[in-house]
Design an enzyme around this catalytic site. Structure first.
Site, PDB file in Angstrom:
ATOM      1  N   HIS A 197      -3.763  -5.653   1.258  1.00  0.00           N
ATOM      2  CA  HIS A 197      -3.523  -5.921   2.675  1.00  0.00           C
ATOM      3  C   HIS A 197      -4.044  -7.312   3.022  1.00  0.00           C
ATOM      4  O   HIS A 197      -4.938  -7.837   2.363  1.00  0.00           O
ATOM      5  CB  HIS A 197      -4.257  -4.909   3.546  1.00  0.00           C
ATOM      6  N   CYS A 235       0.826  -1.197   0.000  1.00  0.00           N
ATOM      7  CA  CYS A 235       0.000   0.000   0.000  1.00  0.00           C
ATOM      8  C   CYS A 235       0.872   1.263   0.000  1.00  0.00           C
ATOM      9  O   CYS A 235       1.541   1.545  -0.982  1.00  0.00           O
ATOM     10  CB  CYS A 235      -0.983  -0.035   1.164  1.00  0.00           C
TER      11      CYS A 235
END
Length: 484
Positions: free
Chosen positions: A424, A328
């Protein structure tokens, strides 16, 4: 439906873990249980079944209750972006970024939405276990409160006040809370509870009696420290610690606004792996893999990375053939530039990245929130969730980290030693985790089932609480809330 609220004399007294354990304990008894936290502050969050985000603790509590996580379980989430401001998430969606002072003035306006969320859960539950936030005795923050007694008063909920004996002064903190809070708030406290005890409980009998005499309510516990707590995802970055004792060394720089760091938990539990969290002021040590995790303020954390000299450590690691993974915000840092033309994370502008991947990122107002599954570049099935604000493009995207929904996801360098992804939660998948580790030279344990270990730990936590608390007496404290 009945409900019971748990507040603390301070932060990190064990509220989240206690509620998770009780969710599992009462669910094991056949009750339909739901967790609820009116307001949370955390940069560790997860994506819910209804497409929003809530705090990681409520994700774990939902799992403990054997329920799908829903945005109603944490209707207000504050995600700190800098020292005096945060992103405000309401019912799973970002609504604003604002200074703390402005939020504290306006938060009372969110109470109707908090109450509506609670009613949604109450309509499909036998028992709602409510977790407060921070300290219940912060009378300077009582006006417009929606997280502790402001909510408890609105629903006329009984409260269990938790103190942490490990910190010392637990008698003073419990008794002192009664002394400083509004008498009408204190009248809602049905019991106190002493948590994180170590040693012979018989030695605290006089302490329990003293607390009960001075507060006028039962003192529960003491509840001993739960040894398995480290195996469960932590919500607060203060709980982020190094772990594992294997020979394959993963190094993670602790950046100021580190987010979604539970991505690392499955790696810490691999027998052949050690994960070292490197604090500011230290050089990054030799490693087999450097992981740059998520960030709530990517450009600010990138500046902090350069200020620490960690960029030189990462580039040296790369020159010696070491592997690098960015997740991310960490993925964005690995690219050439990060542009923020709309000032989403602060002042508009553009930042230079590490240039380890030939990609560039432009931050955008829309937050991408979705649960995903697909196939990783190593051929293993992969699943996780997206929670990011930005679009990343560049030549290294031709070598995708994964294929998700028929589209390329992430990027890999030409020599395949630098990787970036927006996914994630990817290491919770056993097949992917094993294939990833083996692909960079680590020995993975094919028999390790991460999800099964989490559920086993939650069952052990429920048994632990059943041994040290009278669950029938605790349940008897719950009552039906006032209708709104």
């Amino acid at each position: 439906m009945k409900s019971l609220m748990f507040m603390g004399t301070g932060s990190d007294v064990g509220k989240s873990l206690l509620v998770a354990g009780l969710c599992r304990a009462y669910a094991n008894r056949g009750l339909r249980v739901a967790p609820f936290k009116p307001q949370n502050m955390s940069n560790n969050a997860g994506v819910t079944a209804d497409g929003g985000e809530i705090g990681r603790a409520q994700m774990l509590q939902a799992r403990a209750a054997r329920r799908e996580p829903l945005t109603a379980m944490n209707p207000v989430l504050l995600k700190p972006e800098h020292e005096s401001g945060a992103q405000v998430v309401v019912r799973g969606k970002r609504v604003a970024s604002m200074p703390a002072r402005e939020y504290w003035k306006k938060r009372g306006e969110l109470l109707p939405q908090v109450l509506d969320a609670f009613e949604e859960l109450a309509a499909d539950a036998d028992l709602v276990l409510v977790e407060g936030a921070g300290s219940a005795s912060e009378i300077n923050l009582r006006h417009n409160d929606i997280a502790n007694f402001g909510f408890a008063r609105a629903k006329n909920l009984p409260v269990v006040l938790i103190g942490d004996i490990e910190r010392g002064g637990v008698i003073a903190s419990l008794v002192g809370t009664f002394a400083v809070i509004d008498p009408a708030d204190a009248a809602l406290i049905a019991a106190t509870l002493v948590n994180k005890f170590q040693g012979d409980p018989a030695l605290f009998e006089d302490g329990r009696r003293a607390i009960a005499e001075r507060t006028g309510v039962t003192c529960l516990g003491p509840v001993p420290m739960f040894a398995g707590a480290a195996k469960l995802p932590a919500e607060d970055a203060l709980g982020l610690k190094s772990g594992g004792g294997g020979p394959f060394r993963i190094v993670v720089p602790r950046l100021p606004r580190i987010a979604n760091f539970d991505d690392l938990d499955p790696l810490r539990q691999e027998p052949g792996v050690s994960v070292e969290i490197v604090e500011p002021g230290r050089q990054l040590p030799p490693a087999d893999l450097i992981v740059l995790p998520g960030s709530k303020a990517t450009r600010a954390d990138l500046r902090a990375l350069f200020a620490q000299g960690w960029d030189a450590d990462i580039l040296r690691h790369r020159r010696h053939g070491g592997a690098v993974l960015g997740i991310c915000g960490g993925y964005q840092m690995l690219g050439n530039t990060i542009a923020d033309p709309h000032g989403i994370e602060g002042e508009p502008g553009e930042s230079r990245g590490l240039s380890l991947l030939d990609v560039d990122t432009v931050l955008a107002p829309h937050k991408d929130l979705r649960v995903e599954s697909g196939t990783a570049a190593n051929g293993a099935a992969i699943s996780g969730y997206h929670m990011h604000m930005g679009v990343t493009e560049g030549s290294d995207r031709k070598r995708s980290f994964a294929t998700v929904g028929g589209e390329a996801e992430g990027a890999i360098s030409p020599d395949r030693r630098v990787m970036g992804t927006y996914l994630h939660g990817l290491f919770a998948g056993d097949a992917f985790r094993s294939a990833f580790l083996e692909g960079i030279g680590a020995a993975a344990d094919p028999s390790h089932n991460y999800d099964a270990s989490i559920d086993a730990t939650l069952d052990a936590l429920a048994d632990h609480l059943a041994r040290h608390l009278d669950l029938d007496a605790l349940l008897a404290l719950a009552r039906s809330p006032t209708r709104t």
